[in-house]
Design an enzyme around this catalytic site. Structure first.
Site, PDB file in Angstrom:
ATOM      1  N   LYS A  40       0.803  -0.995  -0.011  1.00 20.37           N
ATOM      2  CA  LYS A  40       0.183  -0.120  -0.030  1.00 20.37           C
ATOM      3  C   LYS A  40       0.972   1.216  -0.052  1.00 20.37           C
ATOM      4  O   LYS A  40       0.618   2.148  -0.552  1.00 20.37           O
ATOM      5  CB  LYS A  40      -0.789  -0.019   1.283  1.00 20.37           C
ATOM      6  CG  LYS A  40      -1.665   1.318   1.580  1.00 20.37           C
ATOM      7  CD  LYS A  40      -2.708   1.264   0.554  1.00 20.37           C
ATOM      8  CE  LYS A  40      -3.578   2.867   0.860  1.00 20.37           C
ATOM      9  NZ  LYS A  40      -4.539   2.969  -0.400  1.00 20.37           N
ATOM     10  N   LYS A  76      -0.081  11.859   4.970  1.00 17.07           N
ATOM     11  CA  LYS A  76      -0.006  10.776   5.927  1.00 17.07           C
ATOM     12  C   LYS A  76       0.723   9.517   5.278  1.00 17.07           C
ATOM     13  O   LYS A  76       1.626   8.903   5.659  1.00 17.07           O
ATOM     14  CB  LYS A  76      -1.097  10.342   6.479  1.00 17.07           C
ATOM     15  CG  LYS A  76      -0.791   9.148   7.606  1.00 17.07           C
ATOM     16  CD  LYS A  76      -2.183   8.492   7.978  1.00 17.07           C
ATOM     17  CE  LYS A  76      -2.729   7.499   7.018  1.00 17.07           C
ATOM     18  NZ  LYS A  76      -3.784   6.822   7.638  1.00 17.07           N
TER      19      LYS A  76
END
Ligand code: NAD
Length: 313
Positions: free
Chosen positions: A170, A245
């Protein structure tokens, strides 16, 4: 199955709805009462804590903002591990760092529970349509155990390897995405400044070697792709602060591995500048605002670019 679902935000709520549609029974918990109410109206049962959500279920799923939330939801006095039966698998679909995943998996193992990291790609649209890609890290047996549940929420379920490798996949994907979006924004803004029709330029790139998802599906220049966030003032989509993030996770992981991420670090600074300038909630394709000249965004606003004009410059 009876499933405990914790974290009913932009992603978690539509994922939970798809589990209900597939015939599963849900125990749901979120800090937001409105989020819980919406799921109860759709047929779920409200739980008063993560512990209650995890009691008497066959699987637990968490979909939370960051690692600190996942850790506390698991291990607090009224957390998942206080309520869950031995052997029941825990699926964390939040995007968090691989080191925290290993710590969570160890805590779960001490209680006799398999734990998989299963972050997703596909955004809120994919969550609603049930077409998410799940990148799963964990043992082969845990993967087989959770796969049927994931198939109710996604189309591509991929076993990436041991615990933490789902998050590695990811993080690496979003590293590419953050960089490619900045690259497309830079090129589209240069074309605009040099006087080419940006729709023509977008069409050329999308049939040439510069083509990528950031150009052909999510083009940051208003007026090129009708369904992209650029066509609706950069609302909805994938928030700049979430991209920031994820790039932070990538650069932190790279530091740990003593691996250079030159472009990722630069992209991180671009999204950081946007966030500092108050554009953190806009879709991350609004990074093009850093490049466009005063007046260009205003001209485009007549064509639909009505968001936070110039706020991120
Ligand atoms: P969100 O902020 O919309 O939802 C998070 C939910 O968690 C909120 O409803 C919040 O009330 C709840 N929550 C926070 N702390 C809690 C706690 N202690 N106990 C119970 N509930 C708590 O976030 P999102 O967009 O749904 O994203 C969730 C995760 O998925 C993030 O890690 C994000 O990076 C990742 N992700 C998001 C997208 C996207 O397009 N939004 C795409 C892929 C992955």
């Amino acid at each position: 199955m009876k499933i405990g679902f914790i974290g009913l935000g932009n992603m978690g709520a539509p994922m939970a709805l798809n589990l209900l549609k597939a015939g599963h029974a849900l125990n749901v918990f979120d800090l937001s009462e409105a989020a819980v109410r919406a799921l109860v109206e759709a047929g779920a049962q409200a739980a008063g804590s993560p512990k209650a959500a995890a009691s008497d279920v066959e699987c637990v799923i968490t979909m939370l903002p960051a690692a600190a939330h996942v850790r506390s939801v698991l291990s607090a006095d009224d957390g998942v591990l206080a309520g869950i039966a031995r052997g029941v698998p825990i699926i964390d679909s939040s995007t968090i760092d691989p080191v925290s995943v290993k710590a969570c998996a160890e805590l779960a193992a001490q209680h006799g529970n398999p734990f998989v990291d299963a972050p997703v790609s596909g955004g809120t649209g994919g969550a609603a349509a049930g077409t998410l890609t799940f990148m799963v890290g964990g043992s082969a047996s845990a993967y087989e155990q959770v796969k049927p549940v994931l198939l109710a929420m996604g189309k591509n379920i991929v076993h990436c390897g041991d615990t933490g490798t789902g998050q590695v996949a990811k993080i690496c994907n979003n590293l590419v995405l953050g960089i490619s979006m900045a690259g497309v924004a830079e090129a589209m803004a240069l074309g605009e400044a040099l006087g080419i029709d940006t729709k023509v330029l977008g069409g050329i790139i999308n049939t040439s070697t510069g083509r990528c998802w950031s150009s052909d599906t999510y083009n940051p220049m208003p007026g090129v792709i009708d369904t992209a966030p650029a066509a609706r003032g950069y609302s909805g989509g994938f928030g700049t602060d979430l991209m920031l993030k994820d790039l932070g996770l990538a650069t932190d992981a790279a530091r740990g591995a003593r691996q250079p991420v030159y472009l990722g670090a630069l992209a991180q600074q671009l999204y950081q500048t946007m966030s500092t300038n108050g554009a953190g909630r806009l879709d991350f394709s609004a990074v093009i605002k850093l490049y466009r000249r005063e007046g260009a965004a205003d001209a485009a606003s007549d064509k639909g670019d009505k968001g936070d004009k110039g706020g991120a410059r």
